[in-house]
Structures are given as structure tokens and as C-alpha cells.
Write a protein that holds these residues in place. Structure first.
Motif, short mmCIF file in Angstrom:
data_model
loop_
_atom_site.label_atom_id
_atom_site.label_comp_id
_atom_site.label_asym_id
_atom_site.label_seq_id
_atom_site.Cartn_x
_atom_site.Cartn_y
_atom_site.Cartn_z
N SER A 2 9.78 -2.06 6.78
CA SER A 2 9.12 -1.10 7.65
C SER A 2 7.79 -0.68 7.08
O SER A 2 7.65 -0.45 5.89
CB SER A 2 10.01 0.14 7.83
N ASP A 3 6.79 -0.59 7.96
CA ASP A 3 5.50 -0.08 7.50
C ASP A 3 5.21 1.26 8.16
O ASP A 3 4.06 1.67 8.31
CB ASP A 3 4.38 -1.10 7.75
N GLU A 4 6.29 1.93 8.57
CA GLU A 4 6.17 3.25 9.19
C GLU A 4 5.66 4.25 8.15
O GLU A 4 6.18 4.34 7.04
CB GLU A 4 7.55 3.67 9.70
N ARG A 37 7.25 1.79 2.97
CA ARG A 37 6.74 2.92 3.76
C ARG A 37 5.76 3.74 2.93
O ARG A 37 4.77 4.26 3.47
CB ARG A 37 7.90 3.79 4.25
#
Length: 176
Positions: A2-4, A37
Motif C-alpha cells: 500500500s502506498d496510502e 505507507r
């Protein structure tokens, strides 16, 4: 992966003053999920380092990337980093912090450090660092110990900077 992005805590949030706990074997999944993240958050800020306490996690985890804009990214994820040696020679460099937006000051730190940490896969690593990387690593490891870069300044400079930050944040929230 995830690159949230995650929200970055700002001074005077009390969580920034807590000492982070070592990452244990039961934290593996959480750390693997958190690291990308944290990198996404750091790059978006933009910054060159981020410690887990800055995003509200009480784990000894930092991410750094001091590659310049003209260079390919060189992210580092350090689990349980610890400084094992430092030179007596000191160097002064301007520092800022994502938890104190817009605030910068010259900070004196050891010129060169030796540190050890674990990679995400558990591999033990050691290295020596100086220059921008050395400063960035010391700054982020300070965060793991509840120390902010302003703590390295005189009380007068620190108080002036914290008052200016409080005023800036108050006017920013008024403008939104």
C-alpha cells in the motif's frame, strides 16, 4: 504493498515525546504493512526521513531517503535502529522536521555515526554514516527516543520556534 499516506503528528502532540518500543517478532506483519505507507507519506510531504512515532505508531521503525531529486530513489527501512558509536567531532547542519512544518534551525550533532538495525526480512545490518545521511539517521533515531531537533537548541531559540509554529498552525486552521 500500500502506498496510502498517513497523517503526520504535529508538535505539541504528546505521542511525539514518548519513547518507542522495540519491534518484536509479533510485530512483523504490522511493520511490513507500515513501512511502504511511511515511505509514501515521507515522499509526499516531501521529506527525507520519517519515524513511526510521527505517524502515531509506538514502534522503533524509521524510513529515510536522502537521494537528491536528480538521483533515483534510495529508500532505507530501518527496524530497531541503534547508534553504536559516534565521533567526538561535531558538525552543524540545518534541520527541519515534518512534525514542525516550516521550522528550520542549525543543529550540532556528531559528524559521523556507526549504527546497526534490522531489515524488514530480519537481516542484521551495520554501517557508518556522515553528511546528510548521518544527520537524517540521528534525527529520526531521536524521534524514537521522544527527542525533537528543537531539543538540541538553546531554550530561547526552542521557545521562539515553538511559539512561531503554534502561531503558524493557528492561522493555517483559521484560513481553512
Amino acid at each position: 504493498m500500500s502506498d496510502e499516506k498517513l497523517p503526520i503528528l504535529l508538535v505539541p502532540d504528546a505521542r511525539l515525546r514518548q519513547k518507542a518500543r522495540p519491534v518484536g517478532s509479533g510485530d512483523d506483519d504490522a511493520v511490513r504493512a507500515l513501512a511502504p505507507r511511511m515511505l509514501a507519506t515521507m515522499y509526499a510531504a516531501p521529506g527525507i526521513g520519517l519515524a513511526a512515532p510521527q505517524i502515531g505508531s509506538n514502534l522503533r521503525l524509521i524510513v529515510v531517503d536522502v537521494a537528491g531529486k536528480e538521483e533515483p530513489p534510495a529508500p532505507m527501512v530501518l527496524v530497531n535502529p541503534e547508534i553504536t558509536a559516534m565521533t567526538k567531532e561535531m558538525a552543524v547542519r540545518e534541520e527541519g522536521c515534518l512534525s514542525l512544518p516550516g521550522q528550520f534551525a542549525d543543529v550540532e550533532r556528531p559528524e559521523r555515526i556507526k549504527l546497526r538495525w534490522l531489515e524488514l526480512d530480519g537481516t542484521k545490518r551495520e554501517m557508518e554514516a556522515d553528511g546528510l545521511l548521518g544527520v537524517c539517521l540521528q534525527h529520526e533515531i531521536d524521534h524514537l527516543n521522544g527527542v525533537l531537533f528543537v531539543d538540541h537548541l538553546s531554550a530561547l531559540k526552542r521557545n521562539m520556534m515553538l511559539r512561531k509554529l503554534a502561531k503558524d498552525l493557528k492561522s493555517r486552521t483559521r484560513d481553512e
